[in-house]
Design an enzyme around this catalytic site. Structure first.
Site, PDB file in Angstrom:
ATOM      1  N   CYS B 153       0.120  -1.117   0.244  1.00  0.00           N
ATOM      2  CA  CYS B 153      -0.093  -0.202  -0.532  1.00  0.00           C
ATOM      3  C   CYS B 153       0.895   1.305  -0.248  1.00  0.00           C
ATOM      4  CB  CYS B 153      -0.831  -0.315   1.244  1.00  0.00           C
ATOM      5  SG  CYS B 153      -1.874  -1.290   1.496  1.00  0.00           S
ATOM      6  N   HIS B 286      -3.069   8.327   5.994  1.00  0.00           N
ATOM      7  CA  HIS B 286      -3.846   6.879   5.257  1.00  0.00           C
ATOM      8  C   HIS B 286      -4.747   6.625   5.464  1.00  0.00           C
ATOM      9  CE1 HIS B 286      -2.665   3.174   3.897  1.00  0.00           C
ATOM     10  NE2 HIS B 286      -2.418   2.241   4.699  1.00  0.00           N
ATOM     11  N   HIS B 323      -9.565   1.915  -0.528  1.00  0.00           N
ATOM     12  CA  HIS B 323      -8.289   1.453  -0.503  1.00  0.00           C
ATOM     13  C   HIS B 323      -7.925   1.304  -1.622  1.00  0.00           C
ATOM     14  CE1 HIS B 323      -4.113   0.319   0.876  1.00  0.00           C
ATOM     15  NE2 HIS B 323      -4.621   0.244   1.890  1.00  0.00           N
TER      16      HIS B 323
END
Lengths: 406, 404
Positions: B153, B286, B323
């Protein structure tokens, strides 16, 4: 990239065994270590390539914790083992690394394919809700870099580079870039890959592997007229990079100096093969050499990424001849003929080329007139003072490294 | 800048979607979720022909979903920057976590079907993690360094950092950087196996948060040295001031709960940008909305910003689009630059009571003005403990060094 970086540690595990001595012995003896690949899952085509360079699990045991290893993919275990060896080789025990910003930059061509396949089997077989969290965790491409950091408590940048055959050299260059602007103090860089039945079978489906068509069995006949593909291998090779001044201050043994790097891409390359961008890649390498104040005569030897691939070796040969001069080529070492493609052994060979003898290039029998390169024949060489390390990847990526003797 | 997000194709669609305050997260149509625990995601409605009208159908068919996202975003970014013809000497740094896994898993399952005809091996040509990078490089003729960062990520943010280092070193004058990733069953089942996915639309930093929503797309930026941009008269959208990375070395999937590893990346990014924490007026967090991540991230931010964190405007882009894994850093960098340019945060979707442990200054209940001039910090955390952060200043802020 800074030009004052040195290699002070080398950790390697592969078909030849664990440690620098095993790798050096394999290269000196031109010994190709291979074993039969399991064909029972039927990943392979008819008339398949049968052999790969695989790691003997017993070689891993002294370097990993059995309890942790049970929850790690093979690439993670290989990387952890090679990382520990590299730090030991560098004389950098845990206490000596404590509090220092240590970056990790690892390349992999394919990532943990076998764990990924197991997870896909779970999802398809018992349903998605049966998916194992630990298989998922270890199926990401950066799992091995994370495991190395976790094992050795490394809190610097944690980078994973995936760019086929050039992954290792590109990861080294990316790790070296971490020293720019003071972004790290030490770096652990290298490459890891596994070569299980699935990956081997898929490469074979693409007709990338040697099937021994020229007789004499499956071999990566680098630069040979009868080459018919590469020999695939697994393993991990990790290097410790640090600033020359830091290494000198702690009295470290320096294995090599990294004085520069060049990266480029051949956009003519198809997705799964090498391209024909000789002019473009040659110009990029020549410009890079010029930027670092180097001329063709400055290199005593080339550590070539030639592997026996038909198109890859062709491209490699054309670029080397155009940049260094067809008539003035220094000794060309082709360690992938011994070590196989992937698995990082190439990086270890590039460092050992400064200090260890190389045997004759396995499988080389006759010059390909289109290539015009005769790789090293095993004669004794004066230790090279400056190497050009070359790595061209299927898909187009290219990386070169300038490596000096200590 | 170029983007493909669940709001649609293009940066304008992304900006308008963010401004709407509505999340683009809904039922998954790409594959059946009947057997999965959850059923929603931020999915891109992709019409290949409309997205890449000038590509021959045979060429389009060879692209994976991720390749297509990357290529559409890259074209938009280069066209906006009027830099297509500069690709031959430019660098390309893209992040991707799964590459062409959506196509790869389908191939694998077909291959495993007992008695079925063996699928054509060309179907997995795009499966590799470097697939999107190579597809963009090939289609647009990139001749400089081409590197795929696959640090889960954090991949796109690390790709931005790699590009910045390349520009500063003089290796290239111009680079395209960001990330591309698509939904696939492997990650959908995997995150569910970790119990990290919310059955409802994710709610970053809220007390009721119960996990993330997955998404897909691409976000890329054209970066160039200030001198190069000035010499060719390019319009500067923002200054890329600095970047920093670190590793928790704590756990493979769970963040370091005291935020120490993340704080190291933030401090490195600020130092690299030569900015004090006081210069930051916007944090694009995030913000996955998992209970553990948001709390740990907040601890990391508190370590750097102290009590001033309460005054800083916070975005959590994942609450809008989900995400995007290896692409999230690229899309979130774009969201940060858009916010700096507009001087305000778009409204955060699905407002609700914040967690007292991580009371992020989100734009709940409407847009939130930024205290300009300020810089933006965009942050990502990843599996393996890989943290990465980048700092942008608005184009209008006082000139200083950096990449445009």
């Amino acid at each position: 990239m800074r030009s004052d970086l040195v290699v002070t540690g080398l950790g390697t595990i592969g078909p030849h065994g664990a440690g620098v001595e095993a790798l050096a012995a394999g290269l000196a003896q031109s010994r190709v270590v291979r074993c039969e690949v399991d064909q029972s899952p039927a990943w392979h085509p008819a008339q398949p390539a049968r052999f790969a360079g695989r790691v003997d699990p017993a070689q891993l045991k002294p370097w990993i914790d059995a309890a942790k290893a049970r929850r790690q993919s093979l690439p993670s275990r290989l990387a952890v083992a090679a990382g520990r060896m590299a730090f030991e080789d560098a004389g950098l025990e845990r206490a000596a690394r404590a509090g220092r910003d240590v970056a990790v930059s690892l390349g992999t061509a394919f990532g943990p394919n076998d764990f990924t396949a197991k997870l896909l089997d779970q999802i398809a077989g018992a349903g998605p809700q049966s998916a194992s969290p630990f298989l998922f965790m270890e199926s990401v491409a950066n799992a091995h870099a994370g495991q190395v950091a976790l094992d050795s408590e490394l809190r610097g940048a944690n980078i994973t580079v995936v760019q086929r055959e050039a992954s290792g050299l590109l990861a080294l260059i990316q790790g070296a870039a971490c020293f720019d602007d003071g972004a790290c103090e030490l770096a652990l860089v290298g490459m890891v890959d596994e070569m299980g039945s699935l990956t081997h079978g898929m490469l074979d489906q693409y007709a990338a592997l040697s099937r021994g068509a020229a007789g004499g069995g499956e071999l990566g006949r680098a630069f040979d007229a009868g080459r018919d593909g590469f020999f695939a291998a697994e393993g991990a090779t990790l290097l410790v990079l640090e600033r020359a001044s830091d290494a000198a201050a702690r009295g470290a043994r320096v294995r090599a100096r990294i004085t520069g790097a060049v990266r480029a891409n051949d956009p003519s390359a198809p997705r799964t093969d090498w391209g024909s961008g000789v002019a473009h890649l040659s110009a990029a390498l020549a410009r890079g050499m010029q930027r670092h104040g180097l001329s063709p005569a400055d290199f005593d030897a080339v550590v070539s990424g030639a592997s026996g691939s038909r198109r890859g070796d062709w491209l490699e040969a054309q670029v080397l001849k155009r940049v260094l001069g067809a008539e003035a080529l220094p000794t060309v070492l082709a360690p992938k003929a011994t070590l196989g493609e992937f698995g990082g052994g190439f990086l270890g060979a590039a460092i050992l080329a400064l200090s260890s003898p190389f045997g004759p290039t396995p499988g080389f029998e006759s010059i390909d007139p289109e290539l015009g390169i005769r790789p090293h024949d095993g004669r004794e060489l004066a230790p090279p003072q400056r190497l050009l390390v070359s790595s061209l990847a299927a898909g187009g990526a290219a990386a070169w490294l300038f490596v000096d003797a200590p | 800048m170029g983007a493909v997000t669940p709001y649609g194709l293009g940066v304008d669609a992304f900006a308008q979607g963010l401004a709407s305050g509505q999340a683009a997260i809904g039922d998954v149509e790409l594959f059946s979720t009947e057997l999965h625990r959850t059923h929603i995601a931020g999915e891109v409605a992709l019409d290949l022909e409309a997205a890449l009208p000038d590509l021959a159908p045979a060429h389009r068919r060879r692209l994976s979903r991720s390749d297509t996202f990357g290529l559409v975003a890259a074209r938009e970014a280069l066209d906006q920057a009027r830099a297509r013809e500069l690709a031959t000497q430019a660098g390309l740094f893209l992040g991707s976590s799964t590459g062409g896994m959506f196509e790869g898993e389908s191939f694998y399952w077909d291959l495993r079907q007992p008695g079925a005809r063996r699928p054509r091996v060309s179907r997995i040509a795009s499966q590799q993690h470097n697939g999107p990078t190579d597809a963009v490089a090939r289609a647009l003729g990139f001749g400089g360094p081409v590197v795929t960062l696959s640090s889960a990520c954090s991949a796109a943010t690390m790709a931005l950092e790699a590009a910045l280092r390349s520009l500063r070193s003089g290796e290239v004058d111009l680079a395209l950087a960001g990330g591309a990733d698509s939904l696939c069953q492997l990650t959908y089942a995997g995150f569910n196996a970790l119990r990290a996915v919310d059955e409802e639309v994710c709610r970053p930093f809220q007390a009721s948060r119960a996990g993330l929503s997955l998404g897909e797309g691409a976000g890329v930026l054209v970066l160039e040295t200030a001198e190069h941009a000035a010499a060719r008269g390019a319009r500067v959208l923002a200054t890329f001031a600095g970047a920093g990375s670190s590793c928790d070395a704590h756990h493979m999937t769970a963040p370091d709960e005291d935020g120490a590893g993340l704080a190291l990346a933030l401090e490195k990014a600020l130092a690299d940008a030569r900015l004090a924490p006081e210069a930051i007026g916007l944090v694009n967090a995030h913000g996955t909305a998992t209970p553990l991540n948001d709390a740990a991230e907040w601890k990391g931010l508190e370590r750097v910003f102290g009590t001033r964190l309460a005054e800083i405007a916070v975005m959590a882009t994942k609450g809008s689009v989900g995400h995007l894994l290896g692409a999230c850093g690229g899309v979130e960098a774009i969201a940060s630059i858009l916010a700096l340019a507009r001087g305000k945060l778009p409204p955060a979707p699905n407002p609700g009571p914040l967690d007292a442990e991580c009371p992020a200054g989100l734009a709940h209940g409407g847009e939130r003005a930024l205290s300009l001039p300020c810089a933006a910090l965009s942050v990502n955390l990843a599996f393996g403990g890989a943290n990465a952060a980048v700092v942008f200043r608005s184009a209008a802020s006082p000139a200083s060094e950096g990449a445009g």
